[in-house]
Design a protein around this motif. Structure first.
Motif, PDB file in Angstrom:
ATOM      1  N   TYR A 126      30.249  46.103  10.494  1.00 50.26           N
ATOM      2  CA  TYR A 126      29.570  45.165  11.390  1.00 50.26           C
ATOM      3  C   TYR A 126      28.593  44.250  10.656  1.00 50.26           C
ATOM      4  O   TYR A 126      28.308  43.150  11.123  1.00 50.26           O
ATOM      5  N   PHE A 127      28.059  44.701   9.539  1.00 46.92           N
ATOM      6  CA  PHE A 127      27.084  43.920   8.782  1.00 46.92           C
ATOM      7  C   PHE A 127      27.663  43.575   7.415  1.00 46.92           C
ATOM      8  O   PHE A 127      28.461  44.315   6.857  1.00 46.92           O
ATOM      9  N   ALA A 128      27.221  42.439   6.851  1.00 45.67           N
ATOM     10  CA  ALA A 128      27.682  42.017   5.530  1.00 45.67           C
ATOM     11  C   ALA A 128      26.526  41.369   4.781  1.00 45.67           C
ATOM     12  O   ALA A 128      25.604  40.806   5.384  1.00 45.67           O
ATOM     13  N   ARG A 129      26.616  41.445   3.451  1.00 46.46           N
ATOM     14  CA  ARG A 129      25.610  40.789   2.614  1.00 46.46           C
ATOM     15  C   ARG A 129      26.074  39.371   2.307  1.00 46.46           C
ATOM     16  O   ARG A 129      27.213  39.140   1.897  1.00 46.46           O
ATOM     17  N   PHE A 137      24.433  40.447  10.603  1.00 48.98           N
ATOM     18  CA  PHE A 137      25.439  40.890  11.565  1.00 48.98           C
ATOM     19  C   PHE A 137      26.543  39.835  11.602  1.00 48.98           C
ATOM     20  O   PHE A 137      26.291  38.658  11.869  1.00 48.98           O
ATOM     21  N   ARG A 138      27.769  40.245  11.324  1.00 48.50           N
ATOM     22  CA  ARG A 138      28.853  39.297  11.131  1.00 48.50           C
ATOM     23  C   ARG A 138      29.067  38.378  12.331  1.00 48.50           C
ATOM     24  O   ARG A 138      29.200  37.160  12.183  1.00 48.50           O
ATOM     25  N   LYS A 139      29.117  38.965  13.544  1.00 49.94           N
ATOM     26  CA  LYS A 139      29.457  38.165  14.712  1.00 49.94           C
ATOM     27  C   LYS A 139      28.329  37.260  15.176  1.00 49.94           C
ATOM     28  O   LYS A 139      28.557  36.356  15.981  1.00 49.94           O
ATOM     29  N   GLY A 140      27.100  37.527  14.688  1.00 55.66           N
ATOM     30  CA  GLY A 140      25.971  36.729  15.156  1.00 55.66           C
ATOM     31  C   GLY A 140      25.420  35.756  14.139  1.00 55.66           C
ATOM     32  O   GLY A 140      24.400  35.115  14.397  1.00 55.66           O
ATOM     33  N   THR A 141      26.096  35.601  12.987  1.00 51.77           N
ATOM     34  CA  THR A 141      25.539  34.818  11.896  1.00 51.77           C
ATOM     35  C   THR A 141      26.372  33.575  11.606  1.00 51.77           C
ATOM     36  O   THR A 141      27.610  33.636  11.575  1.00 51.77           O
ATOM     37  N   LYS A 142      25.703  32.456  11.387  1.00 54.79           N
ATOM     38  CA  LYS A 142      26.387  31.221  10.998  1.00 54.79           C
ATOM     39  C   LYS A 142      26.934  31.364   9.584  1.00 54.79           C
ATOM     40  O   LYS A 142      26.276  31.897   8.706  1.00 54.79           O
ATOM     41  N   GLU A 152      32.365  38.974   1.471  1.00 52.15           N
ATOM     42  CA  GLU A 152      33.141  40.174   1.773  1.00 52.15           C
ATOM     43  C   GLU A 152      33.146  41.147   0.593  1.00 52.15           C
ATOM     44  O   GLU A 152      33.175  42.347   0.779  1.00 52.15           O
ATOM     45  N   SER A 153      33.097  40.601  -0.639  1.00 51.47           N
ATOM     46  CA  SER A 153      33.208  41.480  -1.800  1.00 51.47           C
ATOM     47  C   SER A 153      31.857  41.903  -2.358  1.00 51.47           C
ATOM     48  O   SER A 153      31.793  42.583  -3.360  1.00 51.47           O
ATOM     49  N   GLN A 154      30.769  41.472  -1.695  1.00 51.20           N
ATOM     50  CA  GLN A 154      29.447  41.822  -2.192  1.00 51.20           C
ATOM     51  C   GLN A 154      29.183  43.306  -1.973  1.00 51.20           C
ATOM     52  O   GLN A 154      29.640  43.891  -0.981  1.00 51.20           O
ATOM     53  N   PRO A 155      28.428  43.956  -2.850  1.00 53.52           N
ATOM     54  CA  PRO A 155      28.110  45.377  -2.648  1.00 53.52           C
ATOM     55  C   PRO A 155      27.293  45.562  -1.383  1.00 53.52           C
ATOM     56  O   PRO A 155      26.434  44.737  -1.070  1.00 53.52           O
ATOM     57  N   LYS A 156      27.559  46.618  -0.670  1.00 51.80           N
ATOM     58  CA  LYS A 156      26.873  46.882   0.590  1.00 51.80           C
ATOM     59  C   LYS A 156      25.444  47.333   0.350  1.00 51.80           C
ATOM     60  O   LYS A 156      25.191  48.224  -0.441  1.00 51.80           O
ATOM     61  N   GLU A 157      24.515  46.684   1.034  1.00 49.63           N
ATOM     62  CA  GLU A 157      23.103  47.047   0.894  1.00 49.63           C
ATOM     63  C   GLU A 157      22.874  48.435   1.473  1.00 49.63           C
ATOM     64  O   GLU A 157      23.432  48.791   2.498  1.00 49.63           O
ATOM     65  N   SER A 158      22.095  49.211   0.789  1.00 44.55           N
ATOM     66  CA  SER A 158      21.842  50.570   1.263  1.00 44.55           C
ATOM     67  C   SER A 158      21.032  50.533   2.543  1.00 44.55           C
ATOM     68  O   SER A 158      20.247  49.622   2.783  1.00 44.55           O
ATOM     69  N   GLY A 199      16.905  37.867  16.060  1.00 49.52           N
ATOM     70  CA  GLY A 199      16.414  38.918  15.187  1.00 49.52           C
ATOM     71  C   GLY A 199      16.683  38.644  13.726  1.00 49.52           C
ATOM     72  O   GLY A 199      17.388  37.713  13.339  1.00 49.52           O
ATOM     73  N   TYR A 200      16.087  39.492  12.871  1.00 51.23           N
ATOM     74  CA  TYR A 200      16.201  39.330  11.422  1.00 51.23           C
ATOM     75  C   TYR A 200      17.648  39.381  10.963  1.00 51.23           C
ATOM     76  O   TYR A 200      18.073  38.629  10.079  1.00 51.23           O
ATOM     77  N   HIS A 201      18.443  40.271  11.559  1.00 52.56           N
ATOM     78  CA  HIS A 201      19.843  40.442  11.163  1.00 52.56           C
ATOM     79  C   HIS A 201      20.804  39.662  12.049  1.00 52.56           C
ATOM     80  O   HIS A 201      22.010  39.764  11.880  1.00 52.56           O
ATOM     81  N   CYS A 202      20.285  38.900  13.015  1.00 53.70           N
ATOM     82  CA  CYS A 202      21.124  38.185  13.984  1.00 53.70           C
ATOM     83  C   CYS A 202      22.003  39.150  14.764  1.00 53.70           C
ATOM     84  O   CYS A 202      23.146  38.828  15.133  1.00 53.70           O
TER      85      CYS A 202
END
Length: 532
Positions: A126-129, A137-142, A152-158, A199-202
């Motif tokens: 659901y979230f991406a860097r 948040f993927r669906k809420g971010t421009k 998509e290939s970025q390392p996932k934030e802990s 919000g911060y993460h949209c």
């Protein structure tokens, strides 16, 4: 003597006020403004204790949800409902928190009514860097500019770093780590939110942003999403079920669908939903459906229709959940009538974020006969809570949840104390930001006729008992005018099929098939186009 009595009465009153204040002090501090007013060094101890109300605290009785359970971790033993006659209340040691207690219906569905359901982890990303280092948040971010494209290939934030960043942003001192300057510098970095997300993460939808949730400043994304169980009793609301499934199938993990071979009035009926489930009509969502079959009519239901009405929800929740495995106390349980359809954004928020309180309701747009007759205001229905609260407070009984009587439940204070949660009810949406649709009597004339003769014997006057009210010509006239069975005609606000919450998207996308719900077919024919 009078002065002494006056002093005694005064001291007693002051003492009572102090005790009451201390009792509600924690609840008052959930409101951000009051929280700020009490933010002094002398109160830091109290504030640290108050931070325990977050969903990350311990659920006593063998459950620890201070950390999100990792995929594959089995739930602990739990005391659950058993049917009358089963005396054992020993903890259930299996892969879920509910024992296998199937109903005992009579044919003809084979073992469909005996099957169990294993809840699985939701592994959706659901979230991406972003390439600029933000977690969004993927669906809420421009994603319109190259700089801000979601990588998509970025390392996932802990999860720990995300929580630390949120803690810095909100001034939360309970987490403890020392943040370096590079983390502090990210305080001003925000995702670029699409319209309708905040919000911060949209990841906060408008229906939550503009709700009465008192803990918005404490919301934090989860590492492992909750699972959502949606329980519904069904009679013949098949079109509304299709709209629900298409709206919620991506966010709801399990639909508990209860059907009986008796109407709410006590007459025998066909298993309409079961027939369509078996002929493939619902194959697109069948893997998320657990069928609950009620093969008997409750004693006293004929004389008192409210007994039958309540029993349907009781059987749905208790019997249905007894066949679910793998649920955790912080999973979400939502119980709706078939004509109450929530929007997916609000339900997804419940899956992905910690920090909201319970129980929660839904502000639903009210319509009658079709979405063209919109009623004033919204229907605020208390609809859900965590699975932990459902069993600890409501004893697994969905009708008790719907009644808004949790303050009088004997285990309410105990659950509040054990979990460290402050139980403040709230509702997704608001009177001007609807979080779903309530479409009452939304059938073709033949469907309204069937609802009339199926209605329970308690909500008087029972219009199905009047022969003239059952005539299809009379029903068509009600749809044309928006009138009610008592002869009255209400004033309805104007509606526009292009408005945001006119009707569920599935109906609008299939206008020709569901025209009877979207346009009043019994008024003068008008040419208008649905755009969405």
């Amino acid at each position: 003597m009078k002065i002494r009595r006056f002093k005694a009465l005064l001291f007693f009153s002051v003492g009572l006020c102090v005790v009451s204040f201390l009792h509600y002090y924690k609840a008052l501090n959930q409101i951000p403004m009051l929280k700020e007013l009490s933010n002094s060094p002398a109160n830091l101890k109290h504030l640290a204790a108050l931070s325990r109300f977050l969903w990350k605290e311990k659920f006593t009785g063998g459950h620890d949800i201070s950390k999100n359970a990792a995929p594959g971790v089995q739930s602990q033993a739990f005391l659950v409902w058993r049917p009358s006659g089963v005396k054992s209340q020993r903890p259930v040691e299996d892969t879920g928190m509910f024992p296998q207690i199937p109903p005992e219906p009579s044919r003809p569905m084979g073992d469909l009514h005996l099957r169990t359901f294993q809840l699985k982890e939701d592994t959706t990303s659901y979230f991406a860097r972003t390439k600029s280092g933000r977690m969004c948040f993927r669906k809420g971010t421009k994603t319109s500019t190259k700089k801000d494209n979601l990588g998509e290939s970025q390392p996932k934030e802990s999860y720990a770093s995300r929580r630390a960043l949120l803690a810095v942003q909100s001034g939360n001192r309970s987490l403890g780590p020392a943040w370096n300057s590079s983390v502090l510098a990210k305080r001003s970095v925000r995702c670029r939110c699409l319209q309708g997300w905040h919000g911060y993460h949209c990841g906060i939808p408008t229906v939550v942003q503009h709700s009465n949730l008192p803990t918005k400043s404490r919301l934090a994304p989860r590492e492992v999403p909750r699972r959502v169980i949606n329980a519904i009793n069904v009679n013949h609301e098949l079109d509304l079920l299709h709209a629900r499934f298409h709206e919620l199938a991506d966010v709801v993990d399990l639909f508990l669908i209860c059907e009986s071979n008796f109407t709410a009035y006590g007459a025998r009926r066909r298993l309409i939903f079961f027939e369509q489930l078996m002929n493939g009509t619902f194959d697109y969502v069948r893997h998320k459906i657990l069928y609950v079959f009620l093969d008997h009519f409750p004693e006293g239901g004929k004389q008192n229709g409210w007994i039958a009405d309540d029993y349907l929800r009781t059987f749905l929740s208790k019997n249905g959940l007894s066949r679910v495995h793998g649920a955790r106390p912080d999973d979400v349980f939502i119980i709706n009538d078939a004509d109450e359809i929530p929007v997916w954004e609000g339900i997804l928020f419940l899956k992905l974020f910690d920090g909201w309180t319970e129980p929660f309701g839904l502000h639903l747009r009210k319509s009658i006969y079709g979405f063209f007759w919109r009623q004033l205001g919204t229907l605020d229905v208390l609809s859900g809570c965590t699975v932990g609260m459902l069993f600890a407070v409501y004893k697994g009984n969905g009708i008790l949840l719907r009644r808004r009587e949790y303050y009088s439940m004997p285990d309410f204070r105990s659950y509040e104390s054990n979990t460290g949660h402050i139980l403040i009810p709230w509702s997704i949406g608001s009177p001007v930001h609807e979080a779903g649709w309530h479409c009452s009597w939304c059938f073709k004339p033949e469907g309204i006729y069937y609802k009339l003769i199926s209605a329970q014997n308690g909500d008087f006057p029972r219009w199905g008992d009047f022969e003239e009210k059952r005539k299809l010509s009379y029903i068509r006239e009600l749809i044309r005018t928006g009138g009610w069975f008592d002869g009255s005609v209400s004033e309805y606000p104007p509606t526009d099929p292009r408005e945001h919450m006119y009707a569920p998207k599935y109906f609008l996308d299939n206008y020709d098939q569901y025209e009877y719900l979207l346009r009043n077919l019994y008024t003068e024919k008008k040419d208008w186009m649905v755009t969405h």
